[in-house]
Design an enzyme around this catalytic site. Sequence first.
Site, PDB file in Angstrom:
ATOM      1  N   GLU A  37       0.832  -1.241  -0.010  1.00 56.74           N
ATOM      2  CA  GLU A  37       0.193  -0.150   0.070  1.00 56.74           C
ATOM      3  C   GLU A  37       0.947   1.253  -0.037  1.00 56.74           C
ATOM      4  O   GLU A  37       1.981   1.485   0.779  1.00 56.74           O
ATOM      5  CB  GLU A  37      -0.985   0.023   1.239  1.00 56.74           C
ATOM      6  CG  GLU A  37      -1.748   1.282   1.456  1.00 56.74           C
ATOM      7  CD  GLU A  37      -2.433   1.938   0.272  1.00 56.74           C
ATOM      8  OE1 GLU A  37      -2.317   2.841  -0.279  1.00 56.74           O
ATOM      9  OE2 GLU A  37      -3.265   0.867  -0.377  1.00 56.74           O
ATOM     10  N   GLY A  43      -7.662   2.418   0.706  1.00 54.73           N
ATOM     11  CA  GLY A  43      -7.822   3.082  -0.532  1.00 54.73           C
ATOM     12  C   GLY A  43      -8.707   4.154  -0.576  1.00 54.73           C
ATOM     13  O   GLY A  43      -9.192   4.790   0.455  1.00 54.73           O
ATOM     14  N   GLY A 176     -17.494  20.134 -12.669  1.00 50.83           N
ATOM     15  CA  GLY A 176     -17.754  18.528 -12.711  1.00 50.83           C
ATOM     16  C   GLY A 176     -19.126  18.412 -12.382  1.00 50.83           C
ATOM     17  O   GLY A 176     -19.384  18.155 -11.295  1.00 50.83           O
ATOM     18  N   GLY A 177     -19.904  18.041 -13.351  1.00 53.58           N
ATOM     19  CA  GLY A 177     -21.278  17.651 -13.033  1.00 53.58           C
ATOM     20  C   GLY A 177     -21.597  16.326 -13.163  1.00 53.58           C
ATOM     21  O   GLY A 177     -22.783  15.944 -13.241  1.00 53.58           O
ATOM     22  N   ILE A 180     -19.468  12.362  -8.529  1.00 45.58           N
ATOM     23  CA  ILE A 180     -18.984  13.119  -7.487  1.00 45.58           C
ATOM     24  C   ILE A 180     -19.304  14.314  -7.444  1.00 45.58           C
ATOM     25  O   ILE A 180     -19.792  14.927  -6.287  1.00 45.58           O
ATOM     26  CB  ILE A 180     -17.298  12.927  -7.713  1.00 45.58           C
ATOM     27  CG1 ILE A 180     -16.960  11.402  -7.750  1.00 45.58           C
ATOM     28  CG2 ILE A 180     -16.582  13.725  -6.582  1.00 45.58           C
ATOM     29  CD1 ILE A 180     -15.290  11.269  -7.991  1.00 45.58           C
ATOM     30  N   HIS A 438     -44.038  -2.371   3.834  1.00 46.92           N
ATOM     31  CA  HIS A 438     -44.673  -1.272   3.759  1.00 46.92           C
ATOM     32  C   HIS A 438     -43.892   0.188   3.917  1.00 46.92           C
ATOM     33  O   HIS A 438     -42.967  -0.103   4.710  1.00 46.92           O
ATOM     34  CB  HIS A 438     -45.961  -1.078   4.662  1.00 46.92           C
ATOM     35  CG  HIS A 438     -46.893  -0.052   4.503  1.00 46.92           C
ATOM     36  ND1 HIS A 438     -47.139   0.383   3.045  1.00 46.92           N
ATOM     37  CD2 HIS A 438     -47.658   0.793   5.220  1.00 46.92           C
ATOM     38  CE1 HIS A 438     -48.156   1.249   3.009  1.00 46.92           C
ATOM     39  NE2 HIS A 438     -48.404   1.629   4.527  1.00 46.92           N
TER      40      HIS A 438
END
Length: 464
Positions: A37, A43, A176-177, A180, A438
């Site tokens: 790692e 991560g 950015g649409g 995220i 329900h």
Amino acid sequence: MPIMSRLYDVIVIGSGVGGYTTAIRLSQSGLRVLLIERKLIGGECANYGCVPTKALYSIAKSVRQLRVARFSISWSGNPLEFAREAAAKAREGIAYLLDRYGVEIVYGEARVARNAVVKVLTKNGRVEHYEYRYLVIATGTEPRALPNIPIDEITVLSNRGFLNLDELPSSVIIVGGGAIGVELASILANIGVKVRIVEVAKDILPGMDIDIVRTVKRFLREQEVEIFTSSTIEEILKTGNQVEVKLSSGPRIQTEKILIAIGRRPQTRELGLEEINVRVDSQGYIVVDSYQRTSNPKVFAVGDVTGPPLLAHKALIEGRIAAHTILGRKVVGYLNREIVPVAYFTIPEIGSIGLSEDAARKRGYKVRCVKIPVTVSSRAFIEGCEGGFIKIVMDETSGSVLGLHMVGPNASELASVGLEIIERKLELETVASRPYVHLTAFEILRELAETVLGEPVNIYIPKR
């Protein structure tokens, strides 16, 4: 003392969802496993993605729920601190499991070499060499940056830098649409941050069903999120604690922070994959077969590094497939990437699986769509989701379900049920006869099935 062998049955590079679960599965079966790692155990998902954003979502949803119920509220505290605590808890849990299952961990920068060797540059500057019989690459992705706007993690932030801020900003422009950007926009707007989305495309949420896009835009605007489509940032001017941003579409906007959320890129460039003949595609994602094998028969790849959809639950299943293949077990249920459930934790939630209406038409299907409001359940009123919907996309010729899409209460859970409907070709008559609990999203699904069958109970459709 005898020197410990540096030969491992399997070396796994990367400890995200795909990496750590693969390592545990292999170690459970008695193999000697090394996990390498670079930074933090867990991560992207545990430290910067799924876990901390869902912690923020839980706060935002609670605040919104009180407003829906017309409570007068005031609150203090640091939502980002809670998000970091959630990430730390997840990280600790993963580390505990790895330890208990006997997976060895080494921290450092990994680079593959010939003759089944991985070189690791450790934090103290030493280069250690480890040998393997099999290698699993699970290095994931990293935030993509704009060429003209470098990320400094002070004013211009990635999602990682944003979660490490000392406190929430008063305002943010999200560039950015996509998934995220829209998810964070909805969350932050509900906890008091002034949010603006800047998207270069003609609309937000590219690739999603058009009804999802329209509905989410309406909810975002209700939450006072401003959306600028067909726009880019041309200029940034810092003035004290604020930033003035000039958009290509004309407006100049003052904001405290800029969050770049234009997508991800695979972390493969520095691995040295060419040394071991592992093929990547034009975007740098590792090419794998249905068993997660790469072009090198001793090397496997799992998770986001293998390409879209970039989802933790997809990574987990890929890890299971890779582990079973390495162990020589029968692989049951290959992963169909076209029907992986997608959930965005906006407020209200988005759940989607399979083909959108537009994608189905482009593939030549004779499409039948049925859409009903989520107000067939009182849950919609209770949670302030009265503008939401659930929609089914079908092939009119065969009657098969091609896609299922929802914006509404607990839509994230509904997407997983859609997997069973599409993959197992579950009859809608069967869905309509299920005694789903329900006031849940599943009950809304049953009402949709009854509507398709011409037997709706909680929605009035005049007779023709």
